[in-house]
Design a protein around this motif. Structure first.
Motif, PDB file in Angstrom:
ATOM      1  N   PRO A 134      65.672  24.877  43.863  1.00  0.00           N
ATOM      2  CA  PRO A 134      67.098  25.540  43.351  1.00  0.00           C
ATOM      3  C   PRO A 134      68.338  24.657  43.596  1.00  0.00           C
ATOM      4  O   PRO A 134      68.399  24.203  44.486  1.00  0.00           O
ATOM      5  CB  PRO A 134      66.828  26.997  43.995  1.00  0.00           C
ATOM      6  N   PRO A 135      69.086  25.351  42.678  1.00  0.00           N
ATOM      7  CA  PRO A 135      70.675  24.741  43.050  1.00  0.00           C
ATOM      8  C   PRO A 135      70.971  25.105  44.570  1.00  0.00           C
ATOM      9  O   PRO A 135      70.422  25.982  45.217  1.00  0.00           O
ATOM     10  CB  PRO A 135      71.450  25.586  42.185  1.00  0.00           C
ATOM     11  N   PHE A 136      71.692  24.077  45.155  1.00  0.00           N
ATOM     12  CA  PHE A 136      72.198  24.225  46.736  1.00  0.00           C
ATOM     13  C   PHE A 136      73.624  24.166  46.647  1.00  0.00           C
ATOM     14  O   PHE A 136      74.432  23.738  45.727  1.00  0.00           O
ATOM     15  CB  PHE A 136      71.459  23.209  47.286  1.00  0.00           C
ATOM     16  N   GLY A 137      74.103  24.448  47.824  1.00  0.00           N
ATOM     17  CA  GLY A 137      75.738  24.383  48.203  1.00  0.00           C
ATOM     18  C   GLY A 137      76.214  25.120  47.213  1.00  0.00           C
ATOM     19  O   GLY A 137      76.026  26.414  46.861  1.00  0.00           O
ATOM     20  N   TYR A 139      76.532  24.323  43.933  1.00  0.00           N
ATOM     21  CA  TYR A 139      76.030  24.075  42.521  1.00  0.00           C
ATOM     22  C   TYR A 139      75.435  25.368  42.031  1.00  0.00           C
ATOM     23  O   TYR A 139      74.897  26.536  42.743  1.00  0.00           O
ATOM     24  CB  TYR A 139      74.750  23.301  42.468  1.00  0.00           C
ATOM     25  N   ILE A 140      75.349  25.623  40.669  1.00  0.00           N
ATOM     26  CA  ILE A 140      74.945  26.698  39.935  1.00  0.00           C
ATOM     27  C   ILE A 140      73.968  26.138  39.141  1.00  0.00           C
ATOM     28  O   ILE A 140      73.650  24.964  38.822  1.00  0.00           O
ATOM     29  CB  ILE A 140      75.807  27.475  39.134  1.00  0.00           C
ATOM     30  N   LEU A 141      72.912  26.880  38.623  1.00  0.00           N
ATOM     31  CA  LEU A 141      71.739  26.674  37.821  1.00  0.00           C
ATOM     32  C   LEU A 141      72.569  25.849  36.377  1.00  0.00           C
ATOM     33  O   LEU A 141      73.408  26.424  36.002  1.00  0.00           O
ATOM     34  CB  LEU A 141      70.875  27.703  37.221  1.00  0.00           C
ATOM     35  N   ASP A 142      72.195  24.772  36.002  1.00  0.00           N
ATOM     36  CA  ASP A 142      72.684  24.053  35.045  1.00  0.00           C
ATOM     37  C   ASP A 142      71.390  23.392  34.090  1.00  0.00           C
ATOM     38  O   ASP A 142      70.777  22.658  34.637  1.00  0.00           O
ATOM     39  CB  ASP A 142      73.410  23.256  35.617  1.00  0.00           C
TER      40      ASP A 142
END
Length: 155
Positions: A134-137, A139-142
């Motif tokens: 999944p996204p980390f830090g 980041y968002i789902l993209d």
């Protein structure tokens, strides 16, 4: 012989390679999905930056950004067009992962694109044990991003 050493992202030949990298990212992905860093951002104290050179000639670059005590992110992996197919990216990736393990990180993460342009990068990371996550830090789902990670054993 290819040598990988810490370097200055503002060095003229490196800055030019990073500018090419950014131009390719913006030509390939929507602007809101480009997460590549320019040479000034790569000079931040949380980032270690390396170049690969042979007889002084720049072959590629890569960076490691500290996210937390246990996690770091690979940034700005790029090989010059003249050096592609010579194993520079593999050497840089192996160097960065070894350095992350040496520094005690338990996980190394990265973001890359979903477009066909990024397929060689995704294959490189998968060959070295990275798996999608999944996204980390921050980041968002993209739909234009693939997030990958590798669990490390500290050395």
């Amino acid at each position: 012989m290819i040598r990988i050493e810490p370097d200055d992202p503002a060095r003229p030949d490196v800055s030019q390679l990073l500018s090419e990298h950014l131009a390719d990212m913006f030509a390939t992905s929507p602007a809101e999905s480009v997460h590549a860093l320019d040479h000034s951002a790569l000079s931040h104290e949380s980032i270690t930056f390396w170049t690969a050179r042979e007889d002084g000639t720049l072959l590629g670059c890569g960076a490691l950004k500290k996210l937390s005590e246990g996690q770091a992110e690979i940034k700005s992996m790029r090989t010059t067009s003249a050096a592609r197919g010579r194993g520079v990216a593999t050497a840089m990736l192996e160097h960065i992962v070894a350095e992350a393990a040496r520094l005690g990180y338990g996980r190394v993460s990265l973001e890359t694109g979903t477009e066909d342009y990024f397929a060689p990068a995704r294959r490189l990371y998968a060959r070295h044990g990275f798996t999608e996550c999944p996204p980390f830090g921050d980041y968002i789902l993209d739909p234009n991003s693939v997030f990958m990670e590798l669990t490390l054993s500290p050395k």
